[in-house]
Design a protein around this motif. Structure first.
Motif: not given
Length: 249
Positions: A240-242, A245-249
């Motif tokens: 969830e954190m990934l 922090n790293f996608t636009n989803k």
């Protein structure tokens, strides 16, 4: 297209680079601050380790290591890094969904232990409190392995005392020595693991891909960290954190 440097130019470049490193280390050592001197010592250790890694690079094969699965905990040498980057020997969680045994690299998220001054309710974005499940699982395995080694050590000593004619004394003595070394190693591990008693933190914002040459443990299926992994619940929180922090989803 840049021209290839001559041997003399390469040697001069080498000397200049070494001189800059030496000057920097000398400035740290000459500093009255103990932190600066500690930094010099750590950097010197890393230069030794880094050189060893480079020399080992040509003969290294990832096939000599076990396969690393998603969620498993490994101990890696992150080196001497810059600023707030995590460095040195660190526990980490394997992130790869399907890391091939033949792959020379593995993607990880570094872990750190909760310090006395850490406020887990106010962690920085990208940091996740994992609780103390890593401490519990690893401590249990260390205790179990230590008991097995002590039992084996007792048995081997009894075999030596029995003075049976067909006993290979040299081999038994080597096994006793190996068990003793393993017990010493486990004692150091237990002391180190105590730092995790208050829990561990996953530094998701420092996700990185490393060469498997940097893996300190486990290298085989029989090493102490082999089989130690995070629960699916904790991995879901990391996912969830990934995504956050790293996608636009």
């Amino acid at each position: 297209m840049s021209r290839e440097k001559t041997i003399a130019e390469l040697r001069q470049h080498k000397e200049d680079s070494i001189q800059k490193i030496n000057d920097y280390l000398e400035s740290l050592i000459s500093d009255g601050d103990s932190k600066a001197r500690g930094k010099a010592d750590k950097l010197s250790y890393w230069l030794e380790d880094w050189t060893r890694f480079l020399n080992f690079e040509t003969c290294f094969s990832p096939l000599s290591l076990r396969r690393y699965k998603r969620g498993e905990i490994i101990k890696v040498h992150l080196g001497f890094n810059i600023g707030s980057e995590e460095g040195g020997l660190h526990y980490a969680v394997v992130l790869d969904k399907n890391n091939a045994k033949s792959s020379p690299v593995v993607t990880i998220i570094p872990l750190t232990s909760v310090k006395p001054h850490t406020d887990i309710s106010r962690l920085k974005n990208g940091s996740i409190f994992l609780g103390n499940e890593l401490f519990t699982n690893l401590n249990a395995k260390i205790s179990s392995t230590s008991k097995h080694l002590n039992d084996e050590l007792t048995l081997l000593k009894e075999i030596i005392k029995s003075e049976t004619s067909d006993v290979d004394s040299a081999n038994i003595l080597k096994r006793i020595d190996d068990c003793g070394n393993e017990i010493i190693f486990l004692s150091r591990m237990r002391s180190e693991v105590q730092k995790m008693r208050k829990g561990s933190i996953a530094l998701v914002n420092q996700i990185t891909t490393i060469s498997k040459i940097r893996v300190y443990d486990p290298k085989t299926d029989h090493d102490i960290l082999s089989g130690i992994k995070l629960s699916n619940e904790k991995l879901d929180i990391i996912d969830e954190m990934l995504l956050k922090n790293f996608t636009n989803k």
